[in-house]
Structures are given as structure tokens and as C-alpha cells.
Motif scaffolding. Structure first.
Motif: not given
Length: 519
Positions: A182, A187, A190, A194, A211, A216, A219
Motif C-alpha cells: 500500500t 485511501r 487501499v 483490502f 507494512t 492498516q 484494520d
């Protein structure tokens, strides 16, 4: 906090990990990169691999995928011990990798990229209709709507990432390694990525997610393995951690944070801004890349450039360094018009530029840390006035210590260093020239939070000592923390220049980007 129910559900039916690594050791000349590292990946989970730059994440990935042979330890896939001599063997065992720099062919179609090397054939020739049909089926299986006949070069970085992932999982991947997927996405992109990751997870693929974006991790990930200084710090359900506790485990202690510029710093900047600017841009433009803009940069001032990806931030900065030539407008330095048609002209006037593409436009991977650090100074002196080896060693050791470059090995090839330490080498190169203006384009992208804080503190110190800094970052909080003034760009146009006082918030900057004007 307890582990997410999704994790308990997915791992309960799969007691045996799909991949296990035990006691992994890897040594490079002068560096023990991995020492007794372990990792377990279960089917149907997203597992984060975290650690500071230099912690060993990239080396572990390369050992798991056959790029580097391990010097010790074992790798078990589906209960069978494996040894990989090359990435192809790892791929045949079901381990696929999508790296940060996506390895695709932009001059080929989406379908060709997905099935490259595995094209269906008829009578010895590529069966084009079957190739396009198969690629479309693979995309449809993952709920992706992409025209398989279109050239990959016409698509965004996000779509290219998705195509690379589809290609990777089409080889019966049991484990998918995503290395900083990412870092170049906004956003919305991303979120699109995802969504695909979750679909693959629900199909039973084990996903190793590397990452530096903490939000993230919380998340998308179920568990996290943390490395520190080449050793295993621990493995945790993500629900058992907070942002602070995760960072503390990565850095091995309390995290030192950098506060937003103090009122005194703002007052000093305001006082400097009343004096003569160091550099002035007047209606500087490059057709199709950045519309005419005006900008004054004063000595000791940090100017932040904020805007979405593609807004023209980098294009505006490159005109100030002579990396691109303007179609119109002028530059004034110390009150006199100047022509910066090439980077050589800019370097001669002590302007330095750290590109966001540090690998392709900054560092030379095959050269040593020492050779990379002294490169700009030697170029400025001219090759008829070579720096002595003793002087090179003195300067290199000074900046290795000053910037805490790890490992402290001047003769190590820079390509073997982690991303954060490579960034420090690039900074050392330009700081060696004692620049009056330092242009930093995404200097903290893709590096860990500890190295990020160090670079932010360095920027603050440089400004306090009188160096002007043009600071570009996609992270608005970072721009706000460091900048005295913030120039906001939208659709290749500079729409506002904000003085960074208490009224400037990320929400205000986003509103300025959205509306094209400061409210």
C-alpha cells in the motif's frame, strides 16, 4: 482485548500451520541479519510481519521465498520440510510474493501480465482468445472488474497491485506474501486492495502482510510477528495489542515522539518570513504536469507540500531542482534571477533533492555505503579533484554515526540495507554538501516508525540551523508536525498556502483539497 472472532474461527479448523519456520539464521558479510527467527502462518488468516528497518523482515521474506538460502533452521510447508534454492521452487511449493516494486510489464495487456509464462497454446502458438478468457475468469473469481485487453500502463498503481496479486495466486498459492503493497496507494485504493485480501483470506490463503502503516495492521490483520535486531520479539493476536504497545515492542522501549512545532518555532519562522527569501518561484509551470505557481522559501523555513497522489507535488518540486525544465515562469535566488535547467546547476547553488524513488533516482545499489555517501560531494568538486580515501572514510564514519545508519558498515553494498537505512544514506549524501535548500520527497515512506521519528527530528534540527526544507509527504499529520507553512495542491494546481497555526488541521487541509480553496 481478546483475539478477533474471525481469527478464532479460521484457526480452529486448521490446527496445523500451512507454513512454519524455525530457528532461521542468515548471515551476510559482517552482518547477522537473522538469528533464531520463527514464524507460523495458518490458512485463512492475514498475518502481519512488523519491525523497524533493519529488523530482518525483508531478509526473512527472501529466505522463505528462495531468494536467499538460510544458513540455519528449517522451513515446513504443509507438514513437509522444504529447502528452496530459488524462488521458482518456493512458488511450486505454494509460496508467492508481490513485492513493493511490482514486477510487471506495463507494455503488455492485463491478460498477458496475469498469465505470462503460462500462456495457453494451440499448435505451438499462444491461444489469444483462451488467454483472455482465462484471465477474465480469474478476475471474475475475485470480483475484480478490469478490461483484460487493456494495456497495464493505462491503469493506476492500485490496479497494477491487484493484477500482480491475481497473477501470484493463479499458481495455486497457499501462502501470499505482500511486501509493502500500500506504500503508493491512496485511501480508496487501499480499501480496494483490502477487499481483495479479505476475499483471498476467506478462500483459505495464508497472507503475510508486511507494512509500516500501523492503522492498516489493525484494520486487516489477525496476528502479528515482531522482529527486532534480527531476532524474534514475539507473536501476538492483533486484538491483544494497542498502537502504543505494538510500537514499543518494535523499538524495544518507550517511543520518543516529535511534537508539533512549538509556538516559539512558529514565531521564529514568522520573523524569518519577513526577511529576504532564499528562493522564489514566479508563475513556474510545466504544461500537463503543474500549473503556474508562486512560492517563497525563506532561510530556516520548512514548507510542506500537501495533496493527493497525482496532485503535482513532486512535479512542482522537480522544477526547483532542475530535474524537469519549466515551460514558463522564473526562479529568483537571493534576489537574482537564476536558471536551473539541470540538477548540476541546482547542486552548484547548494540545492539538494532526495527523490521519492530512492532506488531508481537516488542510490546506486551496487556501490558501497561509503561510495554512495560521497557521490554528490565528489561530483560537485569535479572528478579532477578526487576526495582522498582517508577523507572519504572520515566523512562516511561521521554520517553513519550522526544518522545511526545500520549496520555501521561503510563497505557494505547499499542494496543490502533496509529501506530506512537506505534513506539515511541518501540523506547523508546531500547533507554532506551543506545544502541551503533541501527538498525531501516522501522521505519517510516505507520506513519504520523509529527511523521516521529520527528523520523528522533531523528536519527540525536543520531548519533550526538555518537550512530551508521543502517537505513532501502523503501523511498530513507528518506535514502538520514539521511545516511552518503548507502549500496545498489539487489537480496539478497550487490552491492555497496555509500558515501552520492552531487553526490548521488535517480536516481543513482535506477540505482545501476537496474544494480547491481554503475555507
Amino acid at each position: 482485548m481478546s483475539a478477533p472472532p474471525s481469527l478464532r474461527t479460521r484457526t480452529a479448523g486448521h490446527p496445523r500451520p500451512v507454513l512454519e519456520a524455525h530457528g532461521i539464521r542468515k548471515r551476510f558479510p559482517g552482518v547477522l541479519a537473522l538469528d533464531d527467527v520463527a514464524l507460523k502462518l495458518h490458512p485463512g488468516e492475514v498475518h502481519a510481519l512488523m519491525g523497524e528497518n533493519g529488523a530482518g523482515k525483508s531478509t526473512l521474506i527472501k529466505v522463505l521465498t528462495g531468494v536467499h538460502p538460510a544458513d540455519g533452521g528449517s522451513i515446513v510447508v504443509d507438514g513437509r520440510q522444504r529447502h528452496f534454492d530459488d524462488p521458482l521452487q518456493a512458488q511450486h511449493a505454494g509460496i508467492s510474493t508481490v513485492y513493493q516494486e511490482v514486477n510487471l510489464c506495463p507494455n503488455l495487456s492485463v491478460a498477458e501480465n496475469i498469465l505470462i509464462g503460462r500462456e495457453p497454446r494451440r499448435f505451438g502458438l499462444v491461444h489469444w482468445s483462451a488467454l483472455r478468457r482465462r484471465a477474465a475468469e480469474l478476475l471474475a473469481e475475485l470480483d475484480l472488474d478490469v478490461d483484460v485487453t487493456s494495456l497495464l500502463s493505462t491503469h493506476s498503481p492500485a490496479v497494477r497491485q491487484l493484477v500482480a496479486i491475481v497473477r501470484a495466486v493463479d499458481v495455486s498459492a497457499k501462502v501470499l506474501v505482500l511486501d509493502e503493497p500500500t506504500s503508493s496507494l491512496d485511501r480508496e485504493e487501499v480499501a480496494q486492495l483490502f477487499a481483495l485480501v479479505r476475499r483471498l483470506r476467506d478462500r483459505g490463503v495464508a497472507i503475510l502482510f508486511v507494512t509500516h502503516f500501523l492503522d492498516q495492521v489493525f484494520d486487516i490483520c489477525d496476528r502479528v510477528t515482531i522482529l527486532r535486531n534480527g531476532r524474534l520479539e514475539g507473536e501476538y493476536p492483533i486484538g491483544d495489542l494497542t498502537h502504543v504497545s505494538l510500537v514499543q515492542r518494535m523499538v524495544g522501549g518507550e517511543l520518543a515522539t516529535l511534537d508539533k512545532l512549538s509556538d516559539r518555532a512558529h514565531a521564529d519562522a514568522a520573523e524569518r518570513a519577513t526577511g529576504k527569501p532564499l528562493l522564489q518561484a514566479r508563475q513556474l509551470t510545466r504544461t500537463g504536469h503543474v500549473e503556474p505557481y508562486d512560492l517563497d522559501i525563506h532561510p530556516g523555513e520548512v514548507i510542506g507540500l500537501a495533496g493527493l497522489l497525482g496532485s503535482g507535488r513532486t512535479e512542482a518540486a522537480r522544477l526547483l531542482f532542475g530535474a524537469d525544465s519549466p515551460d514558463a515562469g522564473e526562479l529568483i535566488m537571493d534576489g537574482e534571477p537564476v536558471s536551473l535547467r539541470t540538477p548540476r546547476n541546482a547542486v552548484a547553488r547548494r540545492i539538494a533533492f532526495c527523490s521519492e524513488n530512492r532506488k531508481s533516482e537516488g542510490l546506486i545499489g551496487e556501490l558501497t555505503v561509503r561510495e554512495n555517501i560521497v557521490l554528490a560531494l565528489q561530483a560537485a568538486r569535479g572528478w579532477t579533484r578526487p576526495l582522498s580515501r582517508a577523507k572519504q572514510d572520515e566523512l562516511t564514519h561521521h554520517w553513519i554515526d550522526a544518522l545511526d545508519i545500520r549496520p555501521a558498515a561503510p563497505e557494505a553494498q547499499v542494496r543490502h540495507l533496509s529501506g530506512g537505512n537506505q534513506q539515511k544514506v541518501l540523506l547523508a549524501r546531500w547533507l554532506l554538501t551543506e545544502p541551503r535548500l533541501l527538498i525531501l520527497d516522501e522521505p519517510t515512506r516505507g520506513i519504520d516508525i523509529g527511523a521516521k521519528a529520527e528523520i523528522q527530528k533531523l528536519v527540525a534540527r536543520l531548519a533550526a540551523d538555518g537550512t530551508s526544507v521543502l517537505f513532501i509527504s502523503a501523511e498530513l499529520e507528518e506535514v502538520l508536525r514539521l511545516s511552518h507553512r503548507i502549500a496545498v495542491l489539487r489537480d496539478h494546481r497550487m490552491v492555497a498556502i496555509l500558515t501552520n497555526d492552531d487553526s490548521v488541521t488535517p480536516e481543513r487541509i482535506l477540505a482545501t483539497i476537496a474544494t480547491g480553496a481554503d475555507s
